[in-house]
Motif scaffolding. Structure first.
Motif, PDB file in Angstrom:
ATOM      1  N   SER A  60      -7.232  -4.578  -4.751  1.00 22.62           N
ATOM      2  CA  SER A  60      -7.034  -4.417  -3.308  1.00 22.62           C
ATOM      3  C   SER A  60      -7.504  -5.668  -2.559  1.00 22.62           C
ATOM      4  CB  SER A  60      -7.847  -3.188  -2.868  1.00 22.62           C
ATOM      5  OG  SER A  60      -7.924  -3.115  -1.480  1.00 22.62           O
ATOM      6  N   PRO A  74      -7.032  -6.501   1.267  1.00 22.52           N
ATOM      7  CA  PRO A  74      -6.478  -6.237   2.592  1.00 22.52           C
ATOM      8  C   PRO A  74      -6.409  -7.488   3.475  1.00 22.52           C
ATOM      9  CG  PRO A  74      -8.645  -5.196   2.315  1.00 22.52           C
ATOM     10  CD  PRO A  74      -8.271  -5.771   0.986  1.00 22.52           C
ATOM     11  N   SER A 131       0.804  -1.229   0.000  1.00 22.03           N
ATOM     12  CA  SER A 131       0.000   0.000   0.000  1.00 22.03           C
ATOM     13  C   SER A 131       0.833   1.274   0.000  1.00 22.03           C
ATOM     14  CB  SER A 131      -0.939   0.009   1.213  1.00 22.03           C
ATOM     15  OG  SER A 131      -0.184   0.050   2.414  1.00 22.03           O
ATOM     16  N   CYS A 153      -4.965   0.239   0.980  1.00 22.50           N
ATOM     17  CA  CYS A 153      -4.873  -0.620  -0.225  1.00 22.50           C
ATOM     18  C   CYS A 153      -5.712  -0.019  -1.349  1.00 22.50           C
ATOM     19  CB  CYS A 153      -5.362  -2.035   0.084  1.00 22.50           C
ATOM     20  SG  CYS A 153      -4.314  -2.937   1.226  1.00 22.50           S
ATOM     21  N   ILE A 161      -2.617  -5.906  -4.231  1.00 25.55           N
ATOM     22  CA  ILE A 161      -2.018  -5.047  -3.207  1.00 25.55           C
ATOM     23  C   ILE A 161      -2.621  -5.415  -1.863  1.00 25.55           C
ATOM     24  CG2 ILE A 161      -1.865  -2.657  -2.363  1.00 25.55           C
ATOM     25  CD1 ILE A 161      -0.238  -3.174  -4.919  1.00 25.55           C
ATOM     26  N   THR A 162      -1.755  -5.834  -0.931  1.00 24.74           N
ATOM     27  CA  THR A 162      -2.276  -6.177   0.384  1.00 24.74           C
ATOM     28  C   THR A 162      -1.493  -5.485   1.503  1.00 24.74           C
ATOM     29  OG1 THR A 162      -2.909  -7.985   1.865  1.00 24.74           O
ATOM     30  CG2 THR A 162      -0.917  -8.329   0.548  1.00 24.74           C
TER      31      THR A 162
END
Ligand SMILES: NC(=O)c1ccc[n+]([C@@H]2O[C@H](COP(=O)([O-])OP(=O)(O)OC[C@H]3O[C@@H](n4cnc5c(N)ncnc54)[C@H](OP(=O)(O)O)[C@@H]3O)[C@@H](O)[C@H]2O)c1
Length: 290
Positions: A77, A79, A27, A56, A48-49
């Motif tokens: 994203s 998370p 992130s 994110c 993206i984590t």
């Protein structure tokens, strides 16, 4: 006679066209630098984590607005807290909703703690080791089935671990001592070597990167408390700190066909700082490292 000038398809040597990547700690900071590079090198999906969903989402919006992505390419994203097995399992199941395979795992999330030797807290040691070492192993283990799905001897999948120059040399000592951090990064490098030999025959190559100081959220506090950016830049043999392109170049190399016979390596991205005392040892002061 073989033609030693003949390189197979040189224009695609550094291309990541169509590859699927997962980036822990993606992130912001070095993870976001790498995400931008992976997408611009041709990845079709970059996950993206990090723990904070909003962070994110923000990173993904920025990445998806890049002007030069492949048609249909996108950041997604997902998370999760990658310091726990449950968090990593949740991450894998979120990724599985979008893809049946992964080509590149960038195990990059990390934590640090600065405190003097005499009062270095037990809980901080645990937190740092859990995220910087155990979670790297668990991410590799839990993503292995997805990483192996399409991997072949000629097109292996990759795991890249963010270690640190502090895992090669001594970290920061004194008031901001990073004993757990430095030890955790040395462990991450050696874990990478073990995984390289274990997973190489499964066509998954594993390497570590060892950044020196890059002015990210994690590093800025320590940089400020130990003399500031200009002092650290002046002490570096290359006379500067790290830049996003320095991360981009190495992770794209490691993830692409150009790096497809590199396995078990630990690549310094530090301007040579790990091999230099910058004159500070002469003054009896250990140079801080993150
Ligand atoms: N910057 C440097 O000078 C330097 C030098 C050598 C090595 N490194 C290493 O580079 C890596 C990235 O650091 P950075 O400098 O880019 O720091 P950063 O800007 O602070 O980024 C750290 C990232 O990790 C995420 N994160 C933290 N804890 C997490 C958890 N439990 N689960 C999932 N994500 C988590 C953060 O997001 P959330 O807060 O949303 O979770 C963030 O995305 C780390 O491994 C660090 O040790 C940095």
């Amino acid at each position: 006679m073989t033609d030693e000038t003949a390189l197979h398809d040189y224009p695609s040597l550094f291309s990541l066209k169509g590859k699927v990547a997962v980036i822990t700690g993606g992130s912001r900071g070095l993870g976001l630098n790498a995400a931008s590079a992976f997408l611009q090198a041709g990845c079709s999906q970059v996950f993206i984590t990090s723990r904070k969903a909003a962070a994110c989402d923000r990173a993904v919006a920025q990445l998806n607005a890049l002007p030069n992505l492949q048609p249909g390419a996108r950041a997604i994203s997902v998370p999760a807290d990658s310091s726990t097995l449950a968090g990593i399992q949740s991450l894998v199941s979120q990724v599985r909703q979008h893809t049946s395979h992964v080509d590149i795992l960038f195990a990059n999330a990390g934590a640090t703690w600065g405190a003097p030797f005499d009062t270095h807290p037990d809980a901080a040691f645990q937190k740092v080791m859990d995220l910087n070492v155990k979670s790297v192993f668990l991410c590799a283990q839990q993503f292995a089935p997805l990483l192996q799905k399409r991997a072949t001897v000629d097109d292996p999948s990759r795991i890249i671990i963010t270690a640190s120059a502090a895992g090669l040399g001594v970290g920061t000592l004194g008031a901001q001592g990073t004993y757990a951090y430095s030890a955790s990064k040395a462990a991450a490098i050696h874990l990478g070597r073990n995984l390289a030999v274990e997973l190489g025959p499964r066509h998954v190559l594993v390497n570590a990167i060892c950044p020196g100081f890059f002015p990210t959220k994690m590093a800025n506090g320590l940089l400020a408390m130990t003399g500031g950016l200009a002092k650290h830049a002046a002490a570096n043999p290359a006379r500067r700190l790290g830049r996003p392109e320095d991360i981009a170049g190495v992770v794209v190399y490691l993830a692409s066909r150009a790096g497809s016979h590199v396995n078990g390596a630990a690549i310094e991205i530090d301007g040579g700082s790990v091999w230099s005392h910058g004159g500070m040892h002469e003054a009896g002061v250990a140079e801080p490292k993150l």
